[in-house]
Enzyme design. Sequence first.
Site, PDB file in Angstrom:
ATOM      1  N   ARG A  97       0.820  -1.208   0.000  1.00 16.00           N
ATOM      2  CA  ARG A  97       0.000   0.000   0.000  1.00 16.00           C
ATOM      3  C   ARG A  97       0.854   1.258   0.000  1.00 16.00           C
ATOM      4  O   ARG A  97       1.919   1.304   0.583  1.00 16.00           O
ATOM      5  CB  ARG A  97      -0.929   0.034   1.219  1.00 16.00           C
ATOM      6  CG  ARG A  97      -2.256  -0.653   0.991  1.00 16.00           C
ATOM      7  CD  ARG A  97      -3.138  -0.629   2.212  1.00 16.00           C
ATOM      8  NE  ARG A  97      -2.454  -1.220   3.345  1.00 16.00           N
ATOM      9  CZ  ARG A  97      -1.832  -0.532   4.283  1.00 16.00           C
ATOM     10  NH1 ARG A  97      -1.851   0.801   4.270  1.00 16.00           N
ATOM     11  NH2 ARG A  97      -1.209  -1.150   5.262  1.00 16.00           N
ATOM     12  N   LYS A 156      -8.747  -2.227   1.222  1.00  9.71           N
ATOM     13  CA  LYS A 156      -8.533  -1.392   2.389  1.00  9.71           C
ATOM     14  C   LYS A 156      -9.290  -0.067   2.258  1.00  9.71           C
ATOM     15  O   LYS A 156      -9.627   0.564   3.262  1.00  9.71           O
ATOM     16  CB  LYS A 156      -7.035  -1.161   2.620  1.00  9.71           C
ATOM     17  CG  LYS A 156      -6.325  -2.370   3.288  1.00  9.71           C
ATOM     18  CD  LYS A 156      -6.878  -2.684   4.659  1.00  9.71           C
ATOM     19  CE  LYS A 156      -5.991  -3.338   5.690  1.00  9.71           C
ATOM     20  NZ  LYS A 156      -5.421  -4.626   5.529  1.00  9.71           N
ATOM     21  N   HIS A 173      -9.323  -3.640  12.769  1.00 13.33           N
ATOM     22  CA  HIS A 173      -8.316  -4.249  11.898  1.00 13.33           C
ATOM     23  C   HIS A 173      -7.810  -5.489  12.629  1.00 13.33           C
ATOM     24  O   HIS A 173      -6.839  -5.422  13.385  1.00 13.33           O
ATOM     25  CB  HIS A 173      -7.177  -3.267  11.623  1.00 13.33           C
ATOM     26  CG  HIS A 173      -6.196  -3.757  10.606  1.00 13.33           C
ATOM     27  ND1 HIS A 173      -4.850  -3.474  10.662  1.00 13.33           N
ATOM     28  CD2 HIS A 173      -6.365  -4.508   9.487  1.00 13.33           C
ATOM     29  CE1 HIS A 173      -4.241  -4.032   9.627  1.00 13.33           C
ATOM     30  NE2 HIS A 173      -5.134  -4.659   8.906  1.00 13.33           N
ATOM     31  N   SER A 190       0.234  -4.797   9.737  1.00 11.23           N
ATOM     32  CA  SER A 190       0.626  -5.695   8.658  1.00 11.23           C
ATOM     33  C   SER A 190       1.847  -6.534   9.049  1.00 11.23           C
ATOM     34  O   SER A 190       2.818  -6.002   9.587  1.00 11.23           O
ATOM     35  CB  SER A 190       0.937  -4.857   7.428  1.00 11.23           C
ATOM     36  OG  SER A 190       1.182  -5.713   6.349  1.00 11.23           O
ATOM     37  N   LYS A 225      -1.948 -11.772  11.853  1.00 18.18           N
ATOM     38  CA  LYS A 225      -3.408 -11.915  11.891  1.00 18.18           C
ATOM     39  C   LYS A 225      -3.872 -13.081  11.013  1.00 18.18           C
ATOM     40  O   LYS A 225      -4.612 -13.951  11.456  1.00 18.18           O
ATOM     41  CB  LYS A 225      -4.103 -10.629  11.386  1.00 18.18           C
ATOM     42  CG  LYS A 225      -3.880  -9.403  12.240  1.00 18.18           C
ATOM     43  CD  LYS A 225      -4.646  -8.187  11.697  1.00 18.18           C
ATOM     44  CE  LYS A 225      -4.234  -7.745  10.312  1.00 18.18           C
ATOM     45  NZ  LYS A 225      -2.825  -7.328  10.178  1.00 18.18           N
ATOM     46  N   THR A 226      -3.435 -13.054   9.756  1.00 19.26           N
ATOM     47  CA  THR A 226      -3.897 -14.066   8.805  1.00 19.26           C
ATOM     48  C   THR A 226      -3.348 -15.440   9.174  1.00 19.26           C
ATOM     49  O   THR A 226      -4.078 -16.432   9.234  1.00 19.26           O
ATOM     50  CB  THR A 226      -3.473 -13.661   7.378  1.00 19.26           C
ATOM     51  OG1 THR A 226      -4.033 -12.372   7.094  1.00 19.26           O
ATOM     52  CG2 THR A 226      -3.954 -14.658   6.345  1.00 19.26           C
ATOM     53  N   ASP A 251      -8.923 -10.287   8.453  1.00 18.14           N
ATOM     54  CA  ASP A 251      -8.392  -8.915   8.429  1.00 18.14           C
ATOM     55  C   ASP A 251      -9.312  -7.785   8.911  1.00 18.14           C
ATOM     56  O   ASP A 251      -8.811  -6.797   9.437  1.00 18.14           O
ATOM     57  CB  ASP A 251      -7.926  -8.594   7.013  1.00 18.14           C
ATOM     58  CG  ASP A 251      -6.968  -7.414   6.951  1.00 18.14           C
ATOM     59  OD1 ASP A 251      -6.011  -7.381   7.733  1.00 18.14           O
ATOM     60  OD2 ASP A 251      -7.184  -6.515   6.124  1.00 18.14           O
ATOM     61  N   ARG A 259       1.585 -11.953  -2.172  1.00 13.99           N
ATOM     62  CA  ARG A 259       0.274 -12.178  -1.563  1.00 13.99           C
ATOM     63  C   ARG A 259      -0.546 -13.213  -2.303  1.00 13.99           C
ATOM     64  O   ARG A 259      -0.385 -13.409  -3.505  1.00 13.99           O
ATOM     65  CB  ARG A 259      -0.536 -10.869  -1.612  1.00 13.99           C
ATOM     66  CG  ARG A 259      -0.007  -9.768  -0.745  1.00 13.99           C
ATOM     67  CD  ARG A 259      -0.569  -9.868   0.646  1.00 13.99           C
ATOM     68  NE  ARG A 259       0.005  -8.869   1.518  1.00 13.99           N
ATOM     69  CZ  ARG A 259      -0.484  -8.575   2.725  1.00 13.99           C
ATOM     70  NH1 ARG A 259      -1.542  -9.204   3.190  1.00 13.99           N
ATOM     71  NH2 ARG A 259       0.103  -7.673   3.467  1.00 13.99           N
TER      72      ARG A 259
HETATM   73  N1  LIG Z   1       5.555 -16.529  15.329  1.00 14.19           N
HETATM   74  C1  LIG Z   1       4.926 -16.103  14.234  1.00 14.19           C
HETATM   75  N2  LIG Z   1       3.623 -15.817  14.266  1.00 14.19           N
HETATM   76  C2  LIG Z   1       2.981 -15.358  13.157  1.00 14.19           C
HETATM   77  N3  LIG Z   1       3.561 -15.202  11.950  1.00 14.19           N
HETATM   78  C3  LIG Z   1       4.868 -15.493  11.847  1.00 14.19           C
HETATM   79  C4  LIG Z   1       5.611 -15.957  12.971  1.00 14.19           C
HETATM   80  N4  LIG Z   1       6.880 -16.174  12.575  1.00 14.19           N
HETATM   81  C5  LIG Z   1       6.932 -15.870  11.273  1.00 14.19           C
HETATM   82  N5  LIG Z   1       5.736 -15.473  10.814  1.00 14.19           N
HETATM   83  C6  LIG Z   1       5.462 -15.003   9.426  1.00 14.19           C
HETATM   84  O1  LIG Z   1       5.079 -13.646   9.517  1.00 14.19           O
HETATM   85  C7  LIG Z   1       4.098 -13.333   8.559  1.00 14.19           C
HETATM   86  C8  LIG Z   1       2.821 -12.855   9.231  1.00 14.19           C
HETATM   87  O2  LIG Z   1       2.003 -12.326   8.230  1.00 14.19           O
HETATM   88  P1  LIG Z   1       0.431 -12.309   8.210  1.00 14.19           P
HETATM   89  O3  LIG Z   1      -0.130 -13.435   9.009  1.00 14.19           O
HETATM   90  O4  LIG Z   1       0.006 -12.181   6.805  1.00 14.19           O
HETATM   91  O5  LIG Z   1       0.208 -10.940   8.996  1.00 14.19           O
HETATM   92  P2  LIG Z   1      -1.012  -9.934   8.911  1.00 14.19           P
HETATM   93  O6  LIG Z   1      -2.189 -10.706   8.440  1.00 14.19           O
HETATM   94  O7  LIG Z   1      -1.143  -9.450  10.315  1.00 14.19           O
HETATM   95  O8  LIG Z   1      -0.563  -8.876   7.962  1.00 14.19           O
HETATM   96  C9  LIG Z   1       3.836 -14.598   7.757  1.00 14.19           C
HETATM   97  O9  LIG Z   1       4.650 -14.549   6.621  1.00 14.19           O
HETATM   98  C10 LIG Z   1       4.308 -15.698   8.714  1.00 14.19           C
HETATM   99  O10 LIG Z   1       4.757 -16.837   8.037  1.00 14.19           O
HETATM  100  C1  LIG Z   2      -3.600  -6.208   3.012  1.00 18.49           C
HETATM  101  C2  LIG Z   2      -3.039  -5.585   3.962  1.00 18.49           C
HETATM  102  O1  LIG Z   2      -3.244  -5.993   5.263  1.00 18.49           O
HETATM  103  P1  LIG Z   2      -2.427  -6.959   6.217  1.00 18.49           P
HETATM  104  O2  LIG Z   2      -0.978  -6.836   5.860  1.00 18.49           O
HETATM  105  O3  LIG Z   2      -2.767  -6.423   7.561  1.00 18.49           O
HETATM  106  O4  LIG Z   2      -2.924  -8.356   6.008  1.00 18.49           O
HETATM  107  C3  LIG Z   2      -2.259  -4.375   3.687  1.00 18.49           C
HETATM  108  O5  LIG Z   2      -1.860  -3.723   4.661  1.00 18.49           O
HETATM  109  O6  LIG Z   2      -2.068  -4.018   2.508  1.00 18.49           O
HETATM  110 MN   LIG Z   3      -3.439 -10.333   6.788  1.00  9.95          MN
END
Ligand SMILES: Nc1ncnc2c1ncn2[C@@H]1O[C@H](COP(=O)(O)OP(=O)(O)O)[C@@H](O)[C@H]1O
Ligand SMILES: C=C(OP(=O)(O)O)C(=O)O
Ligand SMILES: [Mn+2]
Length: 531
Positions: A58, A199, A218, A236, A240-241, A255, A321
């Site tokens: 973003r 978003k 969020h 980010s 979360k995911t 999200d 992504r």
């Molecule tokens: N202990 C951990 N807990 C969560 N994610 C982790 C951890 N260690 C490494 N990662 C990595 O960090 C990233 C977390 O991203 P994601 O779950 O997409 O975050 P968000 O959804 O909050 O943006 C992923 O690539 C995941 O594989």
């Molecule tokens: C999609 C997004 O959210 P997040 O990284 O929190 O999953 C983003 O910030 O562009």
């Molecule tokens: Mn996410």
Amino acid sequence: MADRVPSFSLAHQGIDTGAELHWNLTTAPLIEHAVQRGEGLLAKDGPLVVATGKHTGRSANDKFTVRDAETENTIWWGSNKGMTPDHFQALKADFLTELKTKPTLFVQDLFGGSQPEHRVRVRVINEFAWHNLFIRTLLVRPDEAELAGFEPEYTIIDLPSFQADPERHGTRSETVVAVNFSEKLILIGGTRYAGEMKKSVFGVLNYLLPVKGVMPMHCSANIGPNGDTAVFFGLSGTGKTTLSADASRTLIGDDEHGWSDTAVFNFEGGCYAKMIRLSPEAEPEIYATTKRFGTVLENVVMDPVTRELDLDDATLAENSRGAYPIDFIPNASDNNLGPVPKNVIMLTADAYGVLPPIAKLTPDQAMYHFLSGYTAKVAGTEIGVTEPSATFSTCFGAPFMPRHPSIYGNLLKERIAKGGVDCWLVNTGWTGGKFGTGKRMPIKATRALLNAALDGSLNNAEFRTDPNFGFKVPVAVPGVDSSILDPRSTWADKDAYDATARKLVQQFIDNFAQFEAHVDESVRQSAPKAA
Ligand SMILES: Nc1ncnc2c1ncn2[C@@H]1O[C@H](COP(=O)(O)OP(=O)(O)O)[C@@H](O)[C@H]1O
Ligand SMILES: C=C(OP(=O)(O)O)C(=O)O
Ligand SMILES: [Mn+2]
């Protein structure tokens, strides 16, 4: 004909284009268009693979909100950037001119929000078929009857080939995300990163829902075997995911959610997961989506001959992504909601390696950390960059929160005060030192700690008080190596830990100054104090 044309046309909206319009196409025809148009290629097992070029995330600094009578006193101009109505009108005129030149456009009519009483009708007009597929996948898809009479409330025009002119449009660069709440129109130009669209809809719901008594968040959300909902706030990359997709819990969403008086509900109909170095062992449910037709993979590297994916290759982006409909996760909720939360988790990826992997928060500490919205990531991917940089993004989502943080903070406070909610801070970041010396917290350890928190067993553990942050940290948790629970003990150099902790505490204090006047004394007292 594959198109499903609603009675409310673009002409009704004053949008005039000679383009061939594709209305509300479903997944397969959109993928056919994307491939025929050279927008992307199919991977071996079916996903559509696309690249976005320069913008792989973003463009938060290129986002503007039109400052007029509607928004002057409703938007928090402390973190939202204004755009004059004149600049917006020039931008809109140029968008509409550019729309006329496009031979083909793709339009989707969708809902932001899964619950009929709290959703917004959004029309998205795209230059690219894959963007139209992305937003159809991420938002909530109306049924045939809802589609026939669909009248949009908000409209997004997404033209990646549009180049904004800072002089003429008051932008910072050629990239623009301009939100006009009076006209209910969002213009996105100069970027192909698909996440901007979803978003933007989130920002609209974050504007509309607080007035209706719903707290927009969020966060990801899931439900445990006892019907216990958990929400996971975090910026980010904090997890979360990743952490919400869990074989033992039902996924509500990854999200964006709303917390009403009676439920937590998803705003979306799809997920948007990070793909870089995705591990089939640590994240099996998400990994499986990379083998399915209907998934859109953004900036994932693929062998052009074998069409084999290389999820470890960060050449195109660190932020690669995957977008997929939520039902690609096997244990996803079929009604997109759950009971009000039993647990609130605040995720942070602390690259300083100072915070413990889990801590129990009092309601006041939860409010403090919610308003702070801390994470610390590594500055960049250049060789030699070893210094983390702290990010404080209020409500764990400043770029998406149009209103003053205290509006969202007070909604959280009321909900926690109703009782029965346990709050936790979870560090998914570094252990054994900061970035450069330590390593990322193993996902397995984070999951084990979360499970203990969510099933209630962690409440019975022995706790110590963190000398800097004042929150309670468990001393031992079954199935987890106790040594990681105390971050200081994981550092070889204790003086370095203390110095890094002092620095972080000071950053929290400096950042919180802006919120002091908006919170109770008990929240101010929850600030960290260097030991
Ligand atoms: N202990 C951990 N807990 C969560 N994610 C982790 C951890 N260690 C490494 N990662 C990595 O960090 C990233 C977390 O991203 P994601 O779950 O997409 O975050 P968000 O959804 O909050 O943006 C992923 O690539 C995941 O594989
Ligand atoms: C999609 C997004 O959210 P997040 O990284 O929190 O999953 C983003 O910030 O562009
Ligand atoms: Mn996410």
